[in-house]
Design a protein around this motif. Structure first.
Motif, PDB file in Angstrom:
ATOM      1  N   LEU A  29       8.600   0.852   7.788  1.00  0.00           N
ATOM      2  CA  LEU A  29       9.758   1.703   7.485  1.00  0.00           C
ATOM      3  C   LEU A  29      10.676   1.032   6.468  1.00  0.00           C
ATOM      4  N   SER A  30      10.869  -0.269   6.605  1.00  0.00           N
ATOM      5  CA  SER A  30      11.748  -0.973   5.676  1.00  0.00           C
ATOM      6  C   SER A  30      11.197  -0.930   4.260  1.00  0.00           C
ATOM      7  N   ARG A  31       9.883  -1.001   4.132  1.00  0.00           N
ATOM      8  CA  ARG A  31       9.268  -0.944   2.808  1.00  0.00           C
ATOM      9  C   ARG A  31       9.400   0.458   2.206  1.00  0.00           C
ATOM     10  N   LEU A  32       9.241   1.469   3.032  1.00  0.00           N
ATOM     11  CA  LEU A  32       9.412   2.842   2.556  1.00  0.00           C
ATOM     12  C   LEU A  32      10.848   3.082   2.097  1.00  0.00           C
ATOM     13  N   GLU A  33      11.790   2.607   2.889  1.00  0.00           N
ATOM     14  CA  GLU A  33      13.201   2.775   2.528  1.00  0.00           C
ATOM     15  C   GLU A  33      13.521   2.037   1.234  1.00  0.00           C
ATOM     16  N   ALA A  34      13.007   0.814   1.089  1.00  0.00           N
ATOM     17  CA  ALA A  34      13.249   0.040  -0.121  1.00  0.00           C
ATOM     18  C   ALA A  34      12.604   0.687  -1.342  1.00  0.00           C
ATOM     19  N   ALA A  35      11.512   1.422  -1.114  1.00  0.00           N
ATOM     20  CA  ALA A  35      10.841   2.108  -2.218  1.00  0.00           C
ATOM     21  C   ALA A  35      11.601   3.344  -2.666  1.00  0.00           C
ATOM     22  N   GLY A  36      12.573   3.777  -1.868  1.00  0.00           N
ATOM     23  CA  GLY A  36      13.423   4.883  -2.281  1.00  0.00           C
ATOM     24  C   GLY A  36      12.994   6.261  -1.837  1.00  0.00           C
ATOM     25  N   VAL A  41       0.815  -1.209   0.000  1.00  0.00           N
ATOM     26  CA  VAL A  41       0.000   0.000   0.000  1.00  0.00           C
ATOM     27  C   VAL A  41       0.855   1.267   0.000  1.00  0.00           C
ATOM     28  N   ALA A  42       1.983   1.255   0.710  1.00  0.00           N
ATOM     29  CA  ALA A  42       2.852   2.436   0.710  1.00  0.00           C
ATOM     30  C   ALA A  42       3.402   2.691  -0.685  1.00  0.00           C
ATOM     31  N   GLU A  43       3.825   1.616  -1.348  1.00  0.00           N
ATOM     32  CA  GLU A  43       4.359   1.744  -2.698  1.00  0.00           C
ATOM     33  C   GLU A  43       3.286   2.234  -3.675  1.00  0.00           C
TER      34      GLU A  43
END
Length: 254
Positions: free
Chosen positions: A205-212, A135-137
């Motif tokens: 947070l890890s997903r946000l960071e991985a999304a750039g 969902v964040a992506e």
């Protein structure tokens, strides 16, 4: 602007934007919903929910726009209040001043985002399903359609259930490691051999960071462990309560 007790993020404290992670304080609901319950899907008195939403909108100074949340990875763009039926989605994105992008939660992780240069904002509701399926992506992709750039986006994860409160079974962990074995790092030993503690905010947070995204942070507040400030689905279940209130997180261009 009407003052209510809120939490904010230093990352989102930028010119031309207002945001708030609302607590349960400052509303008119009573009983198990005492305070600022904004959940139209709850069994609270509708007139109380309407007044609570009005107060939250007045605090931020705009029109509150929320989706019909279904634990999906769908994000929608809002240019104003929905002209028809409320869409099913778990993130609301806007580049229109005065549109408050809102996300409701009661243990799930609310995410507020902005690209200050492009002036695009978003609010997302990330339970474990939405967080895992993206969902964040999805919100970031919709922000990009409005001119945002992910390396300029800053994001904050608001109050949600913390790792010490979030006990899950082994099958739950299995869902994550089937997607990526590295996700097992977000599960720690539980009180029993067949239990684990899941760190939802760290995973988001890890997903946000991985999304750039350019920068992100979590407020580090546990909704389940702080009953005076937050509604909590899990706490309500443990206490045998029939329902629970919903918290609001919102962001708006001014």
């Amino acid at each position: 602007m009407t003052d209510l007790p809120v939490l904010t993020s230093r990352l989102l404290d930028v010119a031309g934007v207002r945001h708030a992670f609302f607590t349960r304080q400052g509303g008119v609901s009573t009983g198990i919903y005492e305070g600022l319950n904004v959940g139209e899907g709850s069994r609270d008195a509708p007139e109380a929910v309407t007044e609570n939403r009005r107060r939250a909108a007045a605090h931020l100074g705009g029109d509150l726009v929320t989706a019909f949340q279904v634990h999906s990875a769908r994000a929608v763009v809002a240019e104003g209040p929905w002209p028809g039926a409320t869409p099913e989605a778990d993130a609301v994105v806007s580049a229109t001043p005065g549109v408050i992008c809102g996300a409701l939660a009661a243990d799930c992780a609310p995410i507020l985002m902005i690209d200050p240069r492009a002036r695009v904002v978003a609010a997302a509701h990330a339970g474990w399903q939405g967080a895992l399926t993206g969902v964040a992506e999805a919100a970031i992709v919709q922000m990009e359609t409005l001119g945002a750039r992910r390396d300029r986006i800053v994001a904050a994860v608001g109050p949600c259930i913390g790792a010490m409160s979030y006990e899950v079974g082994l099958e739950y962990r299995q869902r994550f490691v089937e997607v990526d074995a590295a996700y097992g790092a977000f599960f720690s030993a539980g009180a029993a051999a067949d239990k684990r503690q899941f760190d939802l905010p760290a995973f988001v947070l890890s997903r946000l960071e991985a999304a750039g995204v350019g920068a992100c942070e979590a407020l580090g507040r546990d909704t389940c462990a702080e009953p005076d400030l937050f509604f909590s689905n899990r706490r309500a279940f443990k206490m045998g309560e029939p329902d629970y209130g919903r918290l609001l997180s919102g962001i708006v261009l001014i």
